[in-house]
Design a protein around this motif. Structure first.
Motif, short mmCIF file in Angstrom:
data_model
loop_
_atom_site.label_atom_id
_atom_site.label_comp_id
_atom_site.label_asym_id
_atom_site.label_seq_id
_atom_site.Cartn_x
_atom_site.Cartn_y
_atom_site.Cartn_z
N GLU A 93 1.04 1.90 -1.79
CA GLU A 93 -0.19 1.64 -1.32
C GLU A 93 -0.57 0.41 -2.27
O GLU A 93 -0.46 0.15 -3.30
CB GLU A 93 -1.00 2.78 -1.94
N LEU A 94 -1.18 -0.49 -1.31
CA LEU A 94 -1.66 -1.96 -2.02
C LEU A 94 -3.01 -2.06 -1.64
O LEU A 94 -3.60 -1.47 -0.89
CB LEU A 94 -0.76 -3.08 -1.07
N ALA A 95 -3.47 -2.82 -2.56
CA ALA A 95 -5.08 -3.25 -2.48
C ALA A 95 -4.64 -4.80 -2.54
O ALA A 95 -4.24 -5.39 -3.48
CB ALA A 95 -5.71 -2.77 -3.60
N ASP A 98 -9.72 -8.48 -1.82
CA ASP A 98 -10.89 -8.02 -1.23
C ASP A 98 -11.06 -6.53 -1.44
O ASP A 98 -11.88 -5.81 -0.74
CB ASP A 98 -11.27 -8.50 0.30
N ASP A 99 -10.25 -5.81 -1.95
CA ASP A 99 -9.81 -4.28 -2.07
C ASP A 99 -9.64 -3.58 -0.78
O ASP A 99 -9.91 -2.53 -0.69
CB ASP A 99 -11.14 -3.83 -2.71
N ASN A 100 -9.04 -4.43 0.26
CA ASN A 100 -8.58 -3.89 1.45
C ASN A 100 -7.29 -3.12 0.93
O ASN A 100 -6.46 -3.61 0.62
CB ASN A 100 -8.43 -4.97 2.38
N ARG A 101 -7.05 -1.86 1.31
CA ARG A 101 -5.81 -1.19 1.14
C ARG A 101 -5.15 -0.99 2.51
O ARG A 101 -5.74 -0.91 3.58
CB ARG A 101 -6.41 0.05 0.65
N ARG A 102 -3.91 -1.01 2.15
CA ARG A 102 -3.08 -0.61 3.27
C ARG A 102 -1.62 -0.07 2.57
O ARG A 102 -1.43 -0.27 1.47
CB ARG A 102 -2.54 -2.00 4.11
N SER A 103 -0.91 0.75 3.27
CA SER A 103 0.32 1.35 2.91
C SER A 103 1.33 0.80 3.63
O SER A 103 1.31 0.71 5.07
CB SER A 103 0.10 2.89 3.18
N VAL A 104 2.54 0.49 3.06
CA VAL A 104 3.72 0.07 3.56
C VAL A 104 5.12 0.83 3.21
O VAL A 104 5.01 1.29 2.02
CB VAL A 104 3.89 -1.44 3.62
N THR A 105 5.82 1.05 3.92
CA THR A 105 7.07 1.73 3.45
C THR A 105 8.39 0.68 3.72
O THR A 105 8.57 0.08 4.96
CB THR A 105 7.50 2.94 4.52
N ILE A 106 8.97 0.63 2.75
CA ILE A 106 10.02 -0.53 2.68
C ILE A 106 11.42 0.12 3.44
O ILE A 106 11.93 1.14 2.94
CB ILE A 106 10.55 -0.95 1.41
N VAL A 107 11.79 -0.16 4.38
CA VAL A 107 13.03 0.23 5.25
C VAL A 107 13.89 -0.96 5.37
O VAL A 107 13.79 -1.85 5.13
CB VAL A 107 12.39 1.03 6.40
N GLY A 108 15.24 -0.34 6.23
CA GLY A 108 16.12 -1.53 6.70
C GLY A 108 15.63 -2.32 7.89
O GLY A 108 14.50 -1.95 8.37
N ASP A 109 15.85 -3.66 7.94
CA ASP A 109 15.53 -4.44 8.68
C ASP A 109 15.58 -4.06 10.27
O ASP A 109 14.98 -4.73 11.04
CB ASP A 109 16.15 -5.89 8.57
#
Length: 158
Positions: A93-95, A98-109
């Motif tokens: 979970e990233l901010a 501007d405190d906009n949050r998003r969630s990313v999952t690191i996977v294979g290309d």
């Protein structure tokens, strides 16, 4: 040759697509092409021409998927020993500034899907996040300029 890391779920999706193309779709197209060829003149036979083109597309995709499966190095995110740092398979979970949050999952290309928040491990944002801990700030160099993100949370499956 670059490492081709992939999650178990990603490999299962690729295997499923391969099986579907090989066992279901390709035989149907072969049947259509055979039927169209039996009609005689093939030069203006749309079923034959389209079928042959579709067979080439399927065969190219099957070869690509087979190459991925052969080169794949399966990494199970649930087995990551270091869970306080961002590694392959982590959901982060990233901010931004501007405190906009998003969630990313690191996977294979080979299993990326930006709309689902799955980013390839060689993407700029993933490379910047690897090794980060909660509350670390990372600067990502993107084509549109630099952007700063703070790591809010790190989760692994299992």
């Amino acid at each position: 040759m670059a490492d081709r890391f992939i999650t178990p779920g990603g490999l299962a999706r690729i295997r499923s697509e391969y099986d579907e193309l090989f066992a279901v779709e390709r035989p149907k197209v072969v049947e259509t092409v055979s039927w169209a060829a039996s009609l005689g003149d093939r030069s203006e036979n749309a079923d034959y021409i389209y079928g042959k083109r579709r067979l080439r597309e399927i065969d190219r995709r099957l070869a690509h998927l087979a190459r991925i499966m052969k080169q794949a190095k399966v990494v199970d995110p649930a087995a990551q020993p270091t869970r306080d740092q961002v590694r392959f398979g982590a959901t982060v979970e990233l901010a931004d500034e501007d405190d906009n949050r998003r969630s990313v999952t690191i996977v294979g290309d080979d299993e990326t899907d930006a709309s689902a928040g799955r980013i390839g491990w060689s993407a700029p944002i993933a490379r910047a996040l690897i090794g980060a801990k909660v509350s670390d700030e990372r600067i990502v160099r993107l084509p549109g300029g630099e952007k700063s993100y703070e790591v809010i949370a790190i989760r692994y499956p299992g």
